[in-house]
Design a protein around this motif. Structure first.
Motif, PDB file in Angstrom:
ATOM      1  N   ILE A   1       0.826  -1.207   0.000  1.00 54.44           N
ATOM      2  CA  ILE A   1       0.000   0.000   0.000  1.00 54.44           C
ATOM      3  C   ILE A   1       0.861   1.258   0.000  1.00 54.44           C
ATOM      4  O   ILE A   1       0.639   2.186  -0.773  1.00 54.44           O
ATOM      5  CB  ILE A   1      -0.940   0.027   1.236  1.00 54.44           C
ATOM      6  N   ILE A   2       1.848   1.311   0.880  1.00 52.15           N
ATOM      7  CA  ILE A   2       2.756   2.450   1.003  1.00 52.15           C
ATOM      8  C   ILE A   2       4.177   1.956   0.762  1.00 52.15           C
ATOM      9  O   ILE A   2       4.556   0.895   1.243  1.00 52.15           O
ATOM     10  CB  ILE A   2       2.638   3.101   2.404  1.00 52.15           C
ATOM     11  N   ASP A   3       4.967   2.764   0.016  1.00 53.12           N
ATOM     12  CA  ASP A   3       6.324   2.355  -0.343  1.00 53.12           C
ATOM     13  C   ASP A   3       6.270   0.975  -0.998  1.00 53.12           C
ATOM     14  O   ASP A   3       6.851   0.001  -0.516  1.00 53.12           O
ATOM     15  CB  ASP A   3       7.222   2.347   0.893  1.00 53.12           C
TER      16      ASP A   3
ATOM     17  N   GLY B   1      -1.362  -3.282   8.945  1.00 51.16           N
ATOM     18  CA  GLY B   1      -2.147  -2.069   9.147  1.00 51.16           C
ATOM     19  C   GLY B   1      -1.548  -0.880   8.445  1.00 51.16           C
ATOM     20  O   GLY B   1      -0.844  -1.006   7.437  1.00 51.16           O
ATOM     21  N   CYS B   2      -1.833   0.298   8.982  1.00 51.41           N
ATOM     22  CA  CYS B   2      -1.310   1.533   8.418  1.00 51.41           C
ATOM     23  C   CYS B   2      -1.177   2.564   9.535  1.00 51.41           C
ATOM     24  O   CYS B   2      -2.106   2.739  10.340  1.00 51.41           O
ATOM     25  CB  CYS B   2      -2.247   2.068   7.326  1.00 51.41           C
ATOM     26  N   ILE B   3      -0.024   3.244   9.588  1.00 43.28           N
ATOM     27  CA  ILE B   3       0.191   4.337  10.526  1.00 43.28           C
ATOM     28  C   ILE B   3      -0.036   5.631   9.739  1.00 43.28           C
ATOM     29  O   ILE B   3       0.787   6.019   8.910  1.00 43.28           O
ATOM     30  CB  ILE B   3       1.614   4.302  11.130  1.00 43.28           C
TER      31      ILE B   3
ATOM     32  N   THR C   1       6.322   1.135   8.108  1.00 40.65           N
ATOM     33  CA  THR C   1       6.748   0.021   8.955  1.00 40.65           C
ATOM     34  C   THR C   1       7.995   0.368   9.761  1.00 40.65           C
ATOM     35  O   THR C   1       8.076   0.089  10.972  1.00 40.65           O
ATOM     36  CB  THR C   1       7.019  -1.228   8.096  1.00 40.65           C
ATOM     37  N   GLU C   2       8.969   1.008   9.114  1.00 36.10           N
ATOM     38  CA  GLU C   2      10.219   1.319   9.805  1.00 36.10           C
ATOM     39  C   GLU C   2      10.007   2.285  10.961  1.00 36.10           C
ATOM     40  O   GLU C   2      10.797   2.308  11.918  1.00 36.10           O
ATOM     41  CB  GLU C   2      11.247   1.878   8.817  1.00 36.10           C
ATOM     42  N   VAL C   3       8.931   3.077  10.895  1.00 41.87           N
ATOM     43  CA  VAL C   3       8.616   3.987  11.994  1.00 41.87           C
ATOM     44  C   VAL C   3       8.454   3.219  13.304  1.00 41.87           C
ATOM     45  O   VAL C   3       8.821   3.706  14.378  1.00 41.87           O
ATOM     46  CB  VAL C   3       7.337   4.789  11.667  1.00 41.87           C
TER      47      VAL C   3
ATOM     48  N   PHE D   1       0.880  -5.376  15.473  1.00 45.76           N
ATOM     49  CA  PHE D   1       2.275  -5.640  15.138  1.00 45.76           C
ATOM     50  C   PHE D   1       2.950  -6.411  16.258  1.00 45.76           C
ATOM     51  O   PHE D   1       2.501  -6.418  17.412  1.00 45.76           O
ATOM     52  CB  PHE D   1       3.037  -4.350  14.806  1.00 45.76           C
ATOM     53  N   VAL D   2       4.027  -7.088  15.868  1.00 50.95           N
ATOM     54  CA  VAL D   2       4.844  -7.863  16.801  1.00 50.95           C
ATOM     55  C   VAL D   2       6.286  -7.447  16.587  1.00 50.95           C
ATOM     56  O   VAL D   2       6.780  -7.450  15.458  1.00 50.95           O
ATOM     57  CB  VAL D   2       4.685  -9.381  16.573  1.00 50.95           C
TER      58      VAL D   2
END
Length: 630
Positions: free
Chosen positions: A53-55, A76-78, A101-103, A125-126
């Motif tokens: 979805i992103i990147d 998910g999405c932040i 994700t890296e955030v 997330f885990v």
């Protein structure tokens, strides 16, 4: 949107077989058709299926920090990831990717568990920290994204987005929990504090689990809750403007995507409001989609077309048959656990239609729960006014006796169907509301369960969770308590589970702007009279949207996705209802009085009684048990 799964050994860092992790994520392939990854280290294994979805070309998972000490799986999405990237970059984190994700890795490094308060998004997330030998699992505030976990015989803590990921592991014992069956028969879904497979847990919404090697696995910790205890002050006009600002922020934050994005449009208030604010926020035509039905009384396409024309959307619609029960097995496969909200059939169809043009779709889910849109809130408020006036003992004696004697009258016009209300008035508010949200009432469940099943339940009663939630609610009045309980139980267990499983079944990401946590907290702080006024639910929201939407959309009777299951069981599915009493699957459980079930099906088929929803529950339960246990 993705699927994640993995294993963690809290006591001893045993080796993890990568093939086992791959089997777990392959069971959820539809959640992530665009990529996959498996990573193992002593005592831990992560697997991921990705829907990009992103990147889109970057951000593979499992993802690791440059040192290799931190690893994360994310579904998910932040939505505020750009702002967090800027803040964390200023603290010295050198980002290697362009996504969200890296955030999570950077935020954990900077803030630890306190990172959750800074996240605006839907997520499960885990994260594994090899330096501190800790595993951190977290779920978003409202429970938009799912996360299941269980202890296995070899000591592993197994986790997965969906139950099917855990079921792919050979050490998960497939033993049914009869308490979850009681819950399902009461509500039509298995709530988040239960699971059809004994020993499996669902991480509750707004909770995290922090596991440290060498220590017992603790109970989840709540990191967010909604409060109805405070009241916002201000004029109606000022609160209306504040609401519009919250709605705009919620919708615009959910437009972040590097893939085609659109919206579901039913023609109701909620989805129409989302589309209106999307149209305001983007120069391109919003892609919208609508499902229509071949029964005029259930077809909302005219209203959806009105909104689509008003905002010049790129609109698609499809008419589906009201007797399209051919999707039953597909729904059973998507949900794993039994799920008897029949609107899942239509939700699956609108998701499939949306996926033909977009990868992300915004929905109107959540407005009824946060702005008191359901008719049952109106009834609950009225009943509580009566309860406040009359002594409890008098109500139990008089209303209980009259209600028991009053005919059920399922065939009668709605004003004459007083039996449910009379019986509810004989109960306390929490008990009465628990019955109102239920499908099959306790008396009928007792009649259908065998003596062995009743003994196995050991006093467990599905309604008790509603009674407890309403008693403990940070609330001021009856509507507050009912909404709080629905947000904690009904919303994640039914509404959000339905949207997640049906959208993921077709590899579509669904986003719920009306469940933005700031909007939810704002709505909970409104005076009850601004949520429900003169019998009109979502009153302030409708008033605020008058500048965008025509009144025939805002103030028309609520329809929703209606599936005519009662008619099915008097017509094309009458034979299937009768066959339930001969089901080897149901017989082998030992839970049900099949003669009583046969009587139930015949009473419904003949029109002597209304049991369509209960029969639908048995159809979905029977097929789910067959799929789960063979």
């Amino acid at each position: 949107m993705c699927g994640l799964a993995g294993l963690y050994y809290p006591e001893t860092p045993k080796p993890v077989d990568p093939a086992r992790i791959r089997t777990m994520i392959d069971a959820m392939a539809a959640r992530g058709p665009d990529g996959e990854g498996v990573w193992t280290a002593p005592g831990v294994g992560f697997g991921h299926r990705r829907l990009s979805i992103i990147d889109v070309e970057g951000s593979p998972q499992p993802m690791h920090d440059p040192s290799g000490a931190l690893s994360v799986l994310f579904n998910g999405c932040i939505y505020n990831y750009r702002e967090l990237r800027a803040e964390l970059g200023a603290k010295g984190w050198a980002f290697q990717t362009a996504g969200d994700t890296e955030v999570l890795l950077a935020a954990w490094s900077a803030w630890g568990p306190a990172m959750l308060d800074r996240l605006d998004g839907m997520f499960a997330f885990v994260l594994h920290d090899s330096r501190s030998q800790r595993l951190f699992m977290a779920r978003d505030r409202l429970g938009v994204k799912p996360l299941h976990y269980a202890r296995l015989a070899d000591g592993a803590l197994a986790f997965s987005s969906e139950l099917k990921g855990l079921l792919a592991h050979p050490l998960l014992r497939r033993v049914a929990d009869v308490r979850a069956v009681e819950d399902f028969m009461a509500f039509g879904y298995v709530p988040d504090d239960a699971c059809i497979i004994a020993g499996v847990s669902k991480l509750p919404a707004g909770h995290y689990l922090l596991v440290e090697r060498g220590k017992p696995v603790p109970a989840p910790i709540q990191w967010w809750d909604v409060s109805f205890a405070d009241r916002r002050r201000g004029s109606v006009r000022a609160l209306e403007e504040e609401l519009v600002d919250h709605l705009r922020t919620a919708v615009r934050s959910r437009l972040v995507a590097d893939v085609p994005l659109g919206a579901f449009l039913s023609g109701g208030v909620d989805s129409s409001a989302v589309v209106a604010l999307m149209a305001e926020a983007t120069p391109q035509a919003v892609r919208t989609c609508t499902i229509g039905f071949d029964e005029a009384g259930h077809d909302e396409r005219g209203y959806a077309a009105l909104v689509a024309d008003r905002f010049r959307t790129d609109h698609s619609e499809r008419v589906v048959r009201s007797d399209d029960f051919g999707l039953i097995d597909r729904i059973v496969a998507a949900f794993d656990e039994p799920f008897a909200d029949a609107s899942a059939l239509a939700t699956y169809q609108v998701c499939a239609l949306a996926r033909e043009k977009v990868t992300v779709a915004l929905s109107g889910d959540g407005a009824d729960e946060i702005f008191a849109g359901y008719r049952r809130y109106r009834f609950q408020a009225a009943e509580e006014r009566v309860r406040a006036i009359l002594p409890a003992e008098w109500r139990r004696r008089v209303f209980g006796a009259v209600g028991a004697a009053y005919p059920k009258a399922d065939w009668a016009p709605r004003p004459l169907r007083a039996k449910t209300t009379l019986l509810s008035l004989a109960m306390d508010g929490g008990e009465g509301y628990a019955r109102a949200v239920g499908v099959t009432d306790p008396a009928l469940r007792r009649r259908l369960f065998t003596d062995a099943a009743r003994r196995a339940l050991g006093g467990h009663r599905a309604e008790d969770r509603y009674v407890a939630a309403m008693a403990a609610a940070p609330a001021r009045d009856a509507i507050d308590r009912a909404q709080y309980a629905d947000i904690k139980i009904w919303l994640p267990g039914d509404i959000l589970a339905k949207t997640d499983r049906t959208s993921m079944a077709v590899s579509l990401e669904a986003r719920e702007p009306l469940l933005d946590h700031r909007l939810v907290s704002f709505a909970a702080s409104l005076p009850a009279s601004l949520r429900l006024r003169r019998g009109e639910g979502k009153w302030l929201m409708k008033k605020a949207m008058e500048r965008y939407l025509p009144k025939q959309v805002l103030y028309r009777p609520k329809m929703g996705f209606v599936t005519p299951v009662s008619a099915w069981f008097r017509g094309p599915l009458a034979g299937e209802a009768a066959a339930l009493a001969r089901s080897r699957t149901l017989a082998d459980t030992g839970w049900f009085d099949l003669a009583a079930l046969a009587d139930l099906a015949e009473a419904h088929r003949s029109g002597r009684a209304e049991h369509g929803r209960t029969l639908w529950q048995f159809v979905m339960l029977e097929r789910s048990l067959r799929r789960l246990f063979g």
